[in-house]
Design a protein around this motif. Sequence first.
Motif, PDB file in Angstrom:
ATOM      1  N   LEU A  88      -5.435   6.806  -7.440  1.00 13.13           N
ATOM      2  CA  LEU A  88      -4.251   5.983  -7.680  1.00 13.13           C
ATOM      3  C   LEU A  88      -4.702   4.802  -8.541  1.00 13.13           C
ATOM      4  N   ILE A  89      -4.224   4.793  -9.796  1.00 16.82           N
ATOM      5  CA  ILE A  89      -4.774   3.875 -10.796  1.00 16.82           C
ATOM      6  C   ILE A  89      -3.689   2.910 -11.272  1.00 16.82           C
ATOM      7  N   ALA A  90      -3.891   1.614 -11.046  1.00 19.11           N
ATOM      8  CA  ALA A  90      -2.956   0.590 -11.528  1.00 19.11           C
ATOM      9  C   ALA A  90      -3.598  -0.080 -12.730  1.00 19.11           C
TER      10      ALA A  90
ATOM     11  N   LEU B 105       3.913  -3.496  -9.593  1.00 22.07           N
ATOM     12  CA  LEU B 105       3.461  -3.813  -8.226  1.00 22.07           C
ATOM     13  C   LEU B 105       4.407  -3.200  -7.189  1.00 22.07           C
ATOM     14  N   ILE B 106       5.688  -3.207  -7.487  1.00 21.09           N
ATOM     15  CA  ILE B 106       6.655  -2.602  -6.562  1.00 21.09           C
ATOM     16  C   ILE B 106       6.378  -1.102  -6.445  1.00 21.09           C
ATOM     17  N   ARG B 107       6.120  -0.471  -7.600  1.00 16.67           N
ATOM     18  CA  ARG B 107       5.841   0.959  -7.610  1.00 16.67           C
ATOM     19  C   ARG B 107       4.535   1.264  -6.868  1.00 16.67           C
ATOM     20  N   LEU B 108       3.540   0.401  -7.087  1.00 17.72           N
ATOM     21  CA  LEU B 108       2.253   0.589  -6.403  1.00 17.72           C
ATOM     22  C   LEU B 108       2.457   0.548  -4.882  1.00 17.72           C
ATOM     23  N   GLN B 109       3.256  -0.404  -4.432  1.00 14.41           N
ATOM     24  CA  GLN B 109       3.557  -0.487  -3.006  1.00 14.41           C
ATOM     25  C   GLN B 109       4.213   0.810  -2.520  1.00 14.41           C
ATOM     26  N   GLY B 110       5.114   1.312  -3.313  1.00 16.76           N
ATOM     27  CA  GLY B 110       5.794   2.560  -2.946  1.00 16.76           C
ATOM     28  C   GLY B 110       4.827   3.722  -2.792  1.00 16.76           C
ATOM     29  N   PHE B 111       3.893   3.857  -3.750  1.00 13.89           N
ATOM     30  CA  PHE B 111       2.931   4.958  -3.659  1.00 13.89           C
ATOM     31  C   PHE B 111       1.960   4.762  -2.495  1.00 13.89           C
ATOM     32  N   LEU B 112       1.617   3.502  -2.222  1.00 16.01           N
ATOM     33  CA  LEU B 112       0.688   3.261  -1.105  1.00 16.01           C
ATOM     34  C   LEU B 112       1.340   3.601   0.239  1.00 16.01           C
ATOM     35  N   THR B 113       2.641   3.398   0.308  1.00 20.62           N
ATOM     36  CA  THR B 113       3.349   3.687   1.557  1.00 20.62           C
ATOM     37  C   THR B 113       3.237   5.152   1.930  1.00 20.62           C
ATOM     38  N   THR B 114       3.181   6.002   0.913  1.00 20.14           N
ATOM     39  CA  THR B 114       3.139   7.447   1.194  1.00 20.14           C
ATOM     40  C   THR B 114       1.775   8.063   0.852  1.00 20.14           C
ATOM     41  N   ALA B 115       0.792   7.201   0.531  1.00 19.23           N
ATOM     42  CA  ALA B 115      -0.515   7.729   0.123  1.00 19.23           C
ATOM     43  C   ALA B 115      -1.189   8.439   1.301  1.00 19.23           C
TER      44      ALA B 115
ATOM     45  N   ALA C 186      -2.523  -6.906  -7.963  1.00 14.70           N
ATOM     46  CA  ALA C 186      -2.544  -5.523  -7.485  1.00 14.70           C
ATOM     47  C   ALA C 186      -3.420  -5.430  -6.227  1.00 14.70           C
ATOM     48  N   MET C 187      -4.518  -6.220  -6.210  1.00 14.72           N
ATOM     49  CA  MET C 187      -5.386  -6.229  -5.029  1.00 14.72           C
ATOM     50  C   MET C 187      -4.634  -6.762  -3.808  1.00 14.72           C
ATOM     51  N   GLN C 188      -3.774  -7.751  -4.042  1.00 18.18           N
ATOM     52  CA  GLN C 188      -2.958  -8.263  -2.932  1.00 18.18           C
ATOM     53  C   GLN C 188      -2.124  -7.161  -2.307  1.00 18.18           C
ATOM     54  N   VAL C 189      -1.532  -6.329  -3.159  1.00 23.04           N
ATOM     55  CA  VAL C 189      -0.726  -5.216  -2.636  1.00 23.04           C
ATOM     56  C   VAL C 189      -1.610  -4.315  -1.779  1.00 23.04           C
ATOM     57  N   ALA C 190      -2.811  -4.024  -2.271  1.00 22.57           N
ATOM     58  CA  ALA C 190      -3.735  -3.177  -1.501  1.00 22.57           C
ATOM     59  C   ALA C 190      -4.086  -3.843  -0.171  1.00 22.57           C
ATOM     60  N   LEU C 191      -4.426  -5.146  -0.222  1.00 25.05           N
ATOM     61  CA  LEU C 191      -4.802  -5.858   1.004  1.00 25.05           C
ATOM     62  C   LEU C 191      -3.657  -5.842   2.012  1.00 25.05           C
TER      63      LEU C 191
END
Lengths: 201, 346
Positions: A25-27, A87-97, A115-120
């Motif tokens: 998963l690449i941002a 960032l919104i999209r990244l959050q979406g993919f992380l929710t279902t990762a 982007a790291m904040q979203v990951a954290l």
Amino acid sequence: MLVSGIKSRPVYTGLILDPHAEHHLIAVEGEGALAVLDMLSPAPRDAAEKATILYTKAGSAPVDHEGALAKLHPYRLQPLPTIQTLLIRLQGFLTTAKMGTRIYIAGTEGFIGQAMQVALNNAIDFHSVRTEHRGSLARRIQCVHCKGFTENVTMSHVPCAHCGLNLLVRDHYSRRLGAFQGVCIDAEVPGELPPAEEIFP
Amino acid sequence: MNLVFKKETFRDDFTFKNSPEHVRRFPFPFHEDKYMYTVNIEPHTPGPVNSVFEFPIDVDEHYVSEMEDRALVLKDDPLRCQALPHMQLAEWDLVELLMVSMSEHYPEHFTLTRDGDKWHWINRPLGIDQQFTFGDTATLPYPPMEYITRQCQGDFCLIDQRDGNLWMDAGIVTTQADWSLDFDIGMNFMEWHGPVPLAHEAGVFDRALKFLMNLQLGKPVRRLNWTMSINPRLDTSPENFHKWGSDRMTVTPENIGEKVHLRVELQGLWRLPRSNAIVFSIRCYLISMNELVSVPKWARRMPRVLKNLPPELIDYKGLSRYRQMTIDWLSRFDDGAPTSPGGQPD
């Protein structure tokens, strides 16, 4: 890559492909696309086939790398209009990762931080995220007074985009906030300012 | 010591003063005529009667007024007290540490009665009488760390230990020497000390981290740190720097004695029993130059220390605007006589 003696600043060690990952998963923002090309172009073809690339050309560069990224034939390439929508999209993919997903972030430091904040916020250990700085040295800063963020700061001091205080850009970085600290530079004598210099081009 | 709690302020009209007895017990941090960073950690064992080291948690004549000042800070800025969710057990550990210590050593002011997890806490100086269930946050009017530290002098940080590092994951910080909890929360030991000059290169933080990771339950340690403040202002936060920074411009040769203060932090570290976290307490003591020169040994030593500071420390501690003026003023009290080793008055 950034080199500095700032102890609180993360070290961006570069994008290195994790051959054991089930999914990549690449941002990526701006010139960060070149780091993705450097990582995936020489890799076995199935690497790209397991990759989701979220790309915004945003801030730093006028060049659009979408075409070059598409030629990698990734599993999924999503161009986004802005950092915020990415960032919104990244959050979406992380929710279902799923288990086995490896996260990569490349671009300017302010983008990596956000982007790291979203990951954290998704309970991902920052050590496990692979990062590479590309593009401008501009800093994202947080005003310690009003707590507002000012983006793409290239000068040694800058007016806060929110409260207007003149902020010295300190060499102190918060991963939690994804920003450097800005502190009022003329608190002792308001208006007494050294000339602003471009030090983060 | 028979404590009489003073009614005084640390802002606006700045009525804070030390009584003569409190001047004598001030933790003067310079054990010789010069200063440089060292780890300077020692066991936090009981010191002389009436000294700030007599008890693990020192309660002094400024207690009630300091707690009022903390309440004012929190009223304006709730971000000064924050805890990451995994720190709640450590918060309860802190409740126990402080309540037990304060009630054991100041029984006339504080009483703790425990019946299993049914606890009863009485704080007479602040007029608090609280029954609660230990471990049940819903039975207190504030989260546990905030509840007890609104009743205890000094800033407190709760530090988690994992991945071979220490992490500042909770704290209440209202009497700080220009650092921001809101910015630093979640950082590891090297990160939150990032801005400190010279000490990284001297290996101070590597050694201190190694030492603290091995801190044992029941064997707390302490060290002194120092800076200087204009006016007896407890809340010298970066958040409010644009409001207090100009204080530095108000110093004149005529008002140095009352305006310029030595600010000493008694930093204590305790291992906590349930959470394995570490409490880092930072207790601020202030003394005006007028009060300081009433002790002849300190009057001689203080200007000598200020003269010999490395330039990086002068800048980092924010002394540039008034250091020379303060040295000139203090030098009148320095007759050049040798000083005895150690920080205590002769």
